[in-house]
Design an enzyme around this catalytic site. Structure first.
Site, PDB file in Angstrom:
ATOM      1  CE  LYS A 127      -4.066  -2.012   2.208  1.00 11.15           C
ATOM      2  NZ  LYS A 127      -5.122  -1.848   3.447  1.00 11.15           N
ATOM      3  CG  HIS A 130      -0.697   7.534   2.780  1.00 17.56           C
ATOM      4  ND1 HIS A 130      -0.913   8.184   4.158  1.00 17.56           N
ATOM      5  CD2 HIS A 130      -1.403   6.408   2.862  1.00 17.56           C
ATOM      6  CE1 HIS A 130      -1.510   7.492   4.656  1.00 17.56           C
ATOM      7  NE2 HIS A 130      -1.899   6.212   4.115  1.00 17.56           N
ATOM      8  CG  HIS A 133       2.264   5.668   6.307  1.00 18.43           C
ATOM      9  ND1 HIS A 133       1.796   5.611   4.794  1.00 18.43           N
ATOM     10  CD2 HIS A 133       1.647   4.806   6.937  1.00 18.43           C
ATOM     11  CE1 HIS A 133       0.998   4.562   4.780  1.00 18.43           C
ATOM     12  NE2 HIS A 133       0.824   3.823   6.208  1.00 18.43           N
TER      13      HIS A 133
END
Length: 572
Positions: A127, A130, A133
């Site tokens: 994933k 982004h 995070h």
């Protein structure tokens, strides 16, 4: 160097009855306005004990302290005793200590012999890494550095999200719509597109969810094909994550994620059952927590699969058995508050006396101006793009202001300042605050920002270069403090003096913004000192004292930036 708070507590203790020295120590304040003294002691609390009006008590204490040689002046103002430190001895002691300690100034040995685990970042495999995070990543990395500075043995863990039904979905999506070369070329963006497509298709074909669950069960059972695909997704994701970690100069001691504990969970499911803590509920296994005003915690689903709590129990016990931690810190979003309350309560019920040594450090959420981020819908801002954008903007500014700059040096500064701006933006506000990500805000270098602090450090370095190595060496050997007792010099010295206590407070509160705020204050105080004083003067003794002060400010700012995971450029 004298610990002034301790010394003041020792001087006040004989003058009052009914208060322990520790209570006195905790009551000593630093006034917001330096005109009210360097330290203050409020006397309201003593009124009941001494049966006198607070101003009268303050008057008596002020008279009792007035002869002490550490004070230039002691005065009573209403219910306060305001204390002004004798400046020459104070400034000399502070500056000498900062410069003698150099890169170690602010560090201590409070945590000697104790291990602290900090779990942070922990992105999900396959994933996007982004902008959301960045909070766990840099807050956790800074907390780890702060605990390092406090003398603890710090273990940095990246608890990767590399387990769960989403991998069944990813494998199903890859088999149906995937292309190996696309994954190799752009792993995260490609896998994200598969994940998004899966959820789009599942709305019309709910049987895909059943297929994904069955696929994940095969993965749990170690089926060869599913395991190989999972390992490939994990390896490719880590390559991308590590590129971002390299940009941030952030490292980990362990990448043991959720999958690492898959074979360790049955022990704790059995332990919960053996201790009578678990009961069946519609085929699932739960632990009831009604007595603690918490909802039931799900341990295993009706199909026997485990959940986060099961894995976190296994992880905590493994860490205690492996590292014998003093603290086990989890830097995880505030969304997970309930999870941590349930999980720590279960550990306590299981009889683990160290359960409360596990600490959840929550932080606020990041949303986009267009709304909340959604991996399922593909609405994310990649962290790598943000960091690259900040570096590019800095590169443009340098090129505009200094077109003849050495390209290699300009690139190094661009990375340090651009990435520093993004990191400081995260660490300059109280961590629990939610905020909306805005490109304009993150890439705004004006005001109280990381680039401002870095520029101040570079300014101090420039002054030291212009002073010359001999002048700096002479300043380290000794100086006459009478030349640096003005208001701006004294204010700067006071902030330098407070830095070790600020680092302790940041550690106690798990709050890097306490350090970032203080480093801003030091930078502003240094710039005021620079504005008020001509530093490289003809008088050698005066120059030596002022160079010593510049050196101390430089050292403190550099050390503070390091705790915030930022570079301290010597030129800008």
């Amino acid at each position: 160097m004298i610990n002034y708070r301790e010394k003041i507590a020792d001087l006040i203790a004989p003058l009052v009855e009914g208060l322990e020295r520790e209570e006195i120590l905790n009551m000593i304040e630093t006034p917001a306005d330096s005109k009210m003294g360097d330290f203050a002691f409020p006397c309201f609390k003593l009124a009941k004990v001494l049966r006198k009006a607070p101003p009268l008590i303050a008057k008596g204490i002020a008279e009792g302290l007035s002869g002490a040689d550490i004070f230039a002046k002691v005065e009573q103002v209403n219910a306060y005793v305001n204390m002004f430190i004798a400046r020459e001895d104070f400034v000399k002691g502070v500056v000498e200590e900062v410069n003698a300690a150099d890169a170690d100034y602010g560090k201590c040995e409070d945590g000697e012999g104790k291990t602290v685990i900090v779990e942070y970042s922990s992105p999900n495999i396959a994933k996007p890494f982004h902008i959301g995070h960045i909070r766990s990543t840099v807050i956790g990395a800074s907390i780890a550095k702060i605990y390092d500075a406090l003398g603890y043995d710090v273990v940095r863990i990246n608890h990767l999200g590399d387990y769960g039904t989403q991998f069944g979905k990813m494998i199903v999506a890859y088999r149906r719509w995937g292309n190996k070369q696309d994954v190799i070329d752009e792993p995260i963006k490609t896998l994200l597109s598969y994940y998004t497509k899966f959820h789009e298709e599942a709305e019309n074909h709910p049987e895909l969810e059943d297929e994904a669950r069955a696929t994940f069960t095969k993965l749990e059972n170690g089926e060869k094909e599913e395991t190989e695909l999972w390992q490939w997704f994990r390896d490719e994701s880590l390559k991308e994550f590590n590129r971002v970690y390299d940009m941030l100069d952030i490292k980990f001691d362990s990448y043991a994620g959720e999958s690492f504990y898959s074979d360790k969970m049955p022990r704790f499911v059995k332990e919960l059952a053996d201790k009578g803590l678990m009961e069946e509920d519609e085929g699932a296994n739960i632990v009831r927590l009604d007595d603690y005003n918490l909802p039931p915690a799900l341990i295993t689903k009706s199909d026997g699969s485990t959940l986060y709590i099961t894995r976190d129990i296994a992880a905590a016990v493994y860490r205690k058995e492996t590292y014998d931690f003093y603290k086990n810190i989890y830097v995880v979003a505030s969304q997970q508050n309930l999870h941590f309350q349930q999980w720590i309560q279960i550990l306590e019920l299981m009889g683990y006396e160290w359960a409360r040594d596990c600490v959840h450090v929550p932080f606020g959420l990041v949303s986009l101006e267009s709304g909340t981020m959604s991996t399922r819908e593909g609405r994310v801002v990649f962290l790598e793009d943000v960091l690259k954008g900040a570096v590019e903007k800095t590169r443009e500014i340098i090129k505009e202001k200094n077109p003849d700059a050495d390209p290699e040096t300009a690139e190094e500064i661009s990375r340090a300042v651009g990435i520093g701006a993004v990191v400081f933006n995260e660490l300059s506000n109280y961590r629990i605050k939610d905020y909306v990500f805005s490109w304009d805000h993150v890439l705004n270098f004006e005001g109280e920002t990381g680039p401002y602090v870095q520029y101040t450090h570079a300014r101090a370095c420039s002054i030291l270069r212009n002073a010359g190595e001999d002048a700096v060496a002479a300043a380290k050997e000794g100086f006459d403090p009478s030349y640096i007792t003005g208001d701006s010099a004294h204010r700067l010295a006071m902030l330098l003096y407070e830095l070790p206590d600020v680092i302790r407070e940041a550690g106690e509160k798990y709050e890097p913004s306490i350090v970032s705020r203080h480093i801003i204050d030091i930078a502003q105080a240094f710039n005021k000192f620079y504005h008020d004083e001509h530093i490289l003067v003809d008088n050698e003794e005066e120059k030596k004292a002022k160079v010593a002060m510049v050196l101390a400010a430089r050292n403190a700012i550099r050390n503070g930036l390091d705790l915030l995971c930022m570079k301290a450029p010597e030129k800008m």
